[in-house]
Each structure stands twice: as structure tokens, then as C-alpha cells.
Design a protein around this motif. Structure first.
Motif, mmCIF file in Angstrom:
data_model
loop_
_atom_site.group_PDB
_atom_site.id
_atom_site.type_symbol
_atom_site.label_atom_id
_atom_site.label_comp_id
_atom_site.label_asym_id
_atom_site.label_seq_id
_atom_site.Cartn_x
_atom_site.Cartn_y
_atom_site.Cartn_z
ATOM 1 N N ARG A 108 0.826 -1.208 0.000
ATOM 2 C CA ARG A 108 0.000 0.000 0.000
ATOM 3 C C ARG A 108 0.862 1.261 0.000
ATOM 4 N N ILE A 109 1.931 1.251 0.800
ATOM 5 C CA ILE A 109 2.827 2.408 0.831
ATOM 6 C C ILE A 109 3.500 2.587 -0.519
ATOM 7 N N ALA A 110 3.952 1.475 -1.100
ATOM 8 C CA ALA A 110 4.597 1.545 -2.411
ATOM 9 C C ALA A 110 3.634 2.084 -3.461
ATOM 10 N N SER A 111 2.385 1.626 -3.425
ATOM 11 C CA SER A 111 1.391 2.095 -4.384
ATOM 12 C C SER A 111 1.115 3.579 -4.212
ATOM 13 N N PHE A 112 1.124 4.043 -2.976
ATOM 14 C CA PHE A 112 0.883 5.468 -2.733
ATOM 15 C C PHE A 112 1.969 6.322 -3.368
ATOM 16 N N PHE A 113 3.242 5.957 -3.139
ATOM 17 C CA PHE A 113 4.336 6.768 -3.656
ATOM 18 C C PHE A 113 4.538 6.592 -5.156
ATOM 19 N N LEU A 114 4.226 5.415 -5.670
ATOM 20 C CA LEU A 114 4.438 5.162 -7.092
ATOM 21 C C LEU A 114 3.288 5.638 -7.965
ATOM 22 N N HIS A 115 2.070 5.676 -7.390
ATOM 23 C CA HIS A 115 0.925 6.012 -8.235
ATOM 24 C C HIS A 115 -0.015 7.036 -7.606
ATOM 25 N N ASP A 116 -0.539 6.760 -6.409
ATOM 26 C CA ASP A 116 -1.628 7.558 -5.857
ATOM 27 C C ASP A 116 -1.259 9.028 -5.669
ATOM 28 N N TRP A 117 -0.118 9.266 -5.030
ATOM 29 C CA TRP A 117 0.284 10.648 -4.753
ATOM 30 C C TRP A 117 0.592 11.415 -6.034
ATOM 31 N N PRO A 118 1.466 10.906 -6.910
ATOM 32 C CA PRO A 118 1.717 11.658 -8.159
ATOM 33 C C PRO A 118 0.456 11.864 -8.996
ATOM 34 N N ALA A 119 -0.427 10.847 -9.024
ATOM 35 C CA ALA A 119 -1.664 10.991 -9.802
ATOM 36 C C ALA A 119 -2.541 12.089 -9.226
ATOM 37 N N ALA A 120 -2.613 12.180 -7.899
ATOM 38 C CA ALA A 120 -3.417 13.232 -7.268
ATOM 39 C C ALA A 120 -2.851 14.607 -7.576
ATOM 40 N N VAL A 121 -1.529 14.748 -7.529
ATOM 41 C CA VAL A 121 -0.907 16.047 -7.813
ATOM 42 C C VAL A 121 -1.142 16.441 -9.266
ATOM 43 N N ARG A 122 -1.013 15.487 -10.188
ATOM 44 C CA ARG A 122 -1.259 15.802 -11.594
ATOM 45 C C ARG A 122 -2.710 16.212 -11.815
ATOM 46 N N ASP A 123 -3.619 15.579 -11.089
ATOM 47 C CA ASP A 123 -5.033 15.918 -11.219
ATOM 48 C C ASP A 123 -5.327 17.334 -10.733
ATOM 49 N N LEU A 124 -4.474 17.852 -9.850
ATOM 50 C CA LEU A 124 -4.672 19.189 -9.277
ATOM 51 C C LEU A 124 -3.864 20.258 -10.007
ATOM 52 N N TRP A 125 -3.452 20.013 -11.240
ATOM 53 C CA TRP A 125 -2.526 20.936 -11.900
ATOM 54 C C TRP A 125 -3.118 22.335 -12.089
ATOM 55 N N ARG A 126 -4.409 22.413 -12.378
ATOM 56 C CA ARG A 126 -5.007 23.740 -12.566
ATOM 57 C C ARG A 126 -4.981 24.534 -11.255
ATOM 58 N N TYR A 185 5.333 14.995 -12.476
ATOM 59 C CA TYR A 185 4.827 15.213 -13.830
ATOM 60 C C TYR A 185 5.576 14.425 -14.901
ATOM 61 N N LEU A 186 6.882 14.598 -15.006
ATOM 62 C CA LEU A 186 7.614 14.023 -16.126
ATOM 63 C C LEU A 186 7.682 12.508 -16.060
ATOM 64 N N VAL A 187 8.236 11.956 -14.970
ATOM 65 C CA VAL A 187 8.451 10.515 -14.872
ATOM 66 C C VAL A 187 7.136 9.765 -14.905
ATOM 67 N N GLN A 188 6.147 10.223 -14.162
ATOM 68 C CA GLN A 188 4.870 9.525 -14.111
ATOM 69 C C GLN A 188 4.141 9.585 -15.447
ATOM 70 N N VAL A 209 5.548 9.765 -18.426
ATOM 71 C CA VAL A 209 6.222 8.843 -19.344
ATOM 72 C C VAL A 209 5.868 7.404 -19.011
ATOM 73 N N ALA A 210 5.821 7.082 -17.708
ATOM 74 C CA ALA A 210 5.533 5.707 -17.279
ATOM 75 C C ALA A 210 4.136 5.275 -17.687
ATOM 76 N N HIS A 211 3.201 6.214 -17.710
ATOM 77 C CA HIS A 211 1.820 5.876 -18.029
ATOM 78 C C HIS A 211 1.446 6.233 -19.469
ATOM 79 N N GLY A 212 2.429 6.680 -20.237
ATOM 80 C CA GLY A 212 2.176 6.990 -21.629
ATOM 81 C C GLY A 212 1.284 8.179 -21.830
ATOM 82 N N GLU A 213 1.299 9.138 -20.862
ATOM 83 C CA GLU A 213 0.458 10.318 -20.966
ATOM 84 C C GLU A 213 1.166 11.365 -21.803
ATOM 85 N N SER A 214 0.375 12.217 -22.368
ATOM 86 C CA SER A 214 0.942 13.318 -23.156
ATOM 87 C C SER A 214 0.616 14.647 -22.504
#
Length: 344
Positions: free
Chosen positions: A105-123, A334-337, A339-344
Motif C-alpha cells: 500500500r505504501i509503495a502504491s501510494f508513492f508510485l501512483h496515488d500521490w503523483p496521480a493526485a498532484v497531476r489531477d490538481l494541476w489547474r 509530472y515528467l516521470v509519471q 512517461v511511465a503511463h504513456g500520458e501526453s
């Protein structure tokens, strides 16, 4: 005719009660057994069951599903249907739901959940950055126009008389002597203040983001006021290096906290097709993930401040550390995540 209809309804009700009683008597033992096993494994662990009991769980689950299907099809007692739905849901979550240990769960948070939440809040993060910049400019200009504003923005008890009237030599000493005096106190205050601002900026977002906006602006004003004092003595670049060590991480965390509060506040104000509570709950899941990460960033900033302020006195090194930390956070979020998820 009415008498015949009433007799027919009575017969139907009696038949339904008999069917329900028969249905319960035939299957209730299996439901209770399934419920008892679920109670044991949920409160303890699968080790609490014997091997044959574990093997019986899928069969009892399928039996409960069959009972639920029959109950729905024959329009039996609504309370019974609700009970079977709850029982089947518990069974499904236990048998087929995802169960992970603490480390995954901790690994999932740092690898996905946290960066995804920050990217979602970009505006909202961009808005928070703009507000802090506006606050810094306002604080700088106010103190430049009237130095009495410094005491209004930064508490006099903290300044100790060493604000705009302090000499360049005194201010320079505070930057490079390991942090004694005013700047040391300001550093401790700034860290505590930023933790409070982060928490309040998030928590007060429910008030339609207004307190969040004011807190972010105030934080910017404090930085602008301090920068004006040092810049007026020819020490603006030196102060920037001192702040950069921990400030790039600390201020980024403040902006993310403000963004999280704004997300909740704007969703409450403009819920769209959802109810306000549903909109707040949906926004809260993203904002809460971001805020857990904000606490991690503030811990990083505290370590950088505690070590860097006392042991690193070179301006170039200070800027390099601050710039490196900013580059790290930007790449991580932003950058690493992406690229890892194939986002543009």
C-alpha cells in the motif's frame, strides 16, 4: 364481489408467508454459517478457520447468491433481500476483493496515488502559484513604500527590531553564521507557519476556498516583505540562496495544500450534476492523497532546513540544492509519471 376479493388476498398473503417461512427454514442455516465464518475471518485472519471451513466459503457464497436471486425474483420480504445483499457483498469483498499488506500500500501510494493526485490538481496548483507570486509582489511593494508594513506582515515579537532598520552587516551575518538571531527564529517560525498554513489551506477549503486564497496570499506576503528588506541592503541574491535550500520544497508543498483546498471548495461551490456532498467527497479523495504527500514534503523541507541552514554557506551550493530539489519534485510528479503511463 368485494368479499371474494378479500378472501383471495388473504389466501395469497397466507401462501406468501408460508413460502417465506419455507424459504427461510430451508436456507437460513447456510446464511448464518456463512455470516459466522465471515465474522471470524474479518475480525482475525484466515488462520482463524480450519481448512474445511476455508474451502466451504466459496460454496456458501454461491448459495447466498442463489438465495438472493430467488428472493428478488419472487418479491419476498424486503428486509430479507437487504440482509442477503449485505451478506453477499461482504462475501464478495472477502473472496474477490484486493487485500494488500502495508508495504504494498505504501509503495502504491508513492508510485501512483500521490503523483496521480498532484497531476489531477494541476489547474489549482497553477492558481496557487499565481496567488503566492501576487502575495510576494504585494509584500515587497508594501514594505518598499512604507517600512512599517514589515511589522504588520511579520509579527514584531519575531522581528525583534531587526527588520528594515537593521544594517547590511547584521543581516549578512544572520545569513551565514549558522542561523542565530533573527533569521534563525524566522526559519523556525516559517517552518511552523508553513505547516499550519498547509493544514489550514486544505481544511478551510470547505469555506468556498476564500480562507485558502487568503492564507496562500499571506504566505507570499511574508516572503515578499523579507525579500524587500534584504534586497534593499544588496542581499537579495544571498537571501534567495538561503531560502532555496528548503524553500523550493516547502513552498511547493504549500501550493499543493492550497490546490487541494481549492479543489474541495470549488467542487462545493459548483457541484455540477452531483449533490454538494457527493462532489465534496469525490474531490476529497484526490485532495486527501495530495495532502498526505504534502506532509512528507514538509518533513523533507524540515530536514533540509535543519542541516542546510547550519552547514552550507556557499550561495552557489544553496541554489544548486534548492534547484535540484525543485527539479526532482517536478520530474517525480509530472515528467516521470507521465512517461511511465504513456500520458501526453
Amino acid at each position: 364481489m368485494n368479499e371474494a376479493a378479500r378472501e383471495h388476498e388473504t389466501v395469497q398473503e397466507h401462501s406468501l408467508r408460508q413460502s417465506l417461512a419455507s424459504f427461510r427454514s430451508d436456507r437460513e442455516a447456510g446464511w448464518k454459517a456463512f455470516e459466522a465464518l465471515l465474522d471470524r475471518v474479518e475480525k482475525r485472519s484466515p488462520k482463524a478457520l480450519a481448512e474445511e471451513e476455508l474451502l466451504s466459503l466459496p460454496m456458501l457464497y454461491r448459495s447466498a447468491l442463489s438465495s438472493l436471486s430467488v428472493a428478488r425474483a419472487t418479491s419476498l420480504d424486503n428486509a430479507l433481500i437487504a440482509y442477503l445483499e449485505s451478506l453477499c457483498l461482504r462475501g464478495y469483498l472477502y473472496l474477490y476483493g484486493t487485500r494488500r499488506g502495508l508495504a504494498p500500500r505504501i509503495a502504491s501510494f508513492f508510485l501512483h496515488d500521490w503523483p496521480a493526485a498532484v497531476r489531477d490538481l494541476w489547474r489549482e496548483t497553477l492558481v496557487s502559484f499565481a496567488l503566492m507570486t501576487v502575495g510576494a509582489i504585494a509584500g515587497f511593494r508594501l514594505v518598499a513604500a512604507d517600512k512599517s508594513w514589515f511589522d504588520a506582515i511579520i509579527p514584531p515579537s519575531l522581528a525583534g527590531g531587526r527588520g528594515p532598520d537593521a544594517s547590511a552587516e547584521v543581516l549578512r551575518t544572520m545569513l551565514y553564521d549558522g542561523g542565530s538571531g533573527f533569521l534563525s527564529g524566522f526559519a523556525a517560525y516559517l517552518f511552523t507557519h508553513n505547516v499550519q498554513v498547509a493544514i489550514l489551506a486544505f481544511a478551510l477549503g470547505f469555506a468556498l476556498t476564500v480562507p485558502t486564497v487568503l492564507l496562500v496570499l499571506l504566505n507570499g506576503c511574508m516572503l515578499g516583505a523579507l525579500l524587500q528588506v534584504y534586497s534593499s541592503k544588496g542581499l537579495g541574491i544571498e537571501l534567495g540562496g538561503w531560502l532555496a535550500i528548503h524553500g523550493t520544497t516547502e513552498l511547493f508543498a504549500i501550493m499543493l495544500a492550497g490546490a487541494a483546498g481549492m479543489r474541495i471548495g470549488t467542487r462545493i461551490a459548483f457541484p455540477g450534476d452531483l449533490t454538494r456532498m457527493a462532489a465534496a467527497a469525490r474531490a476529497g479523495r484526490v485532495a486527501a492523497s495530495a495532502m498526505v504527500g504534502v506532509t512528507v514534503m514538509l518533513l523533507f523541507a524540515g530536514v533540509l532546513e535543519g542541516i542546510g541552514r547550519q552547514t552550507i554557506t556557499g550561495d552557489v551550493t544553496r541554489y544548486a540544492i534548492g534547484g535540484g530539489m525543485l527539479a526532482f519534485w517536478l520530474a517525480y510528479f509530472y515528467l516521470v509519471q507521465m512517461v511511465a503511463h504513456g500520458e501526453s
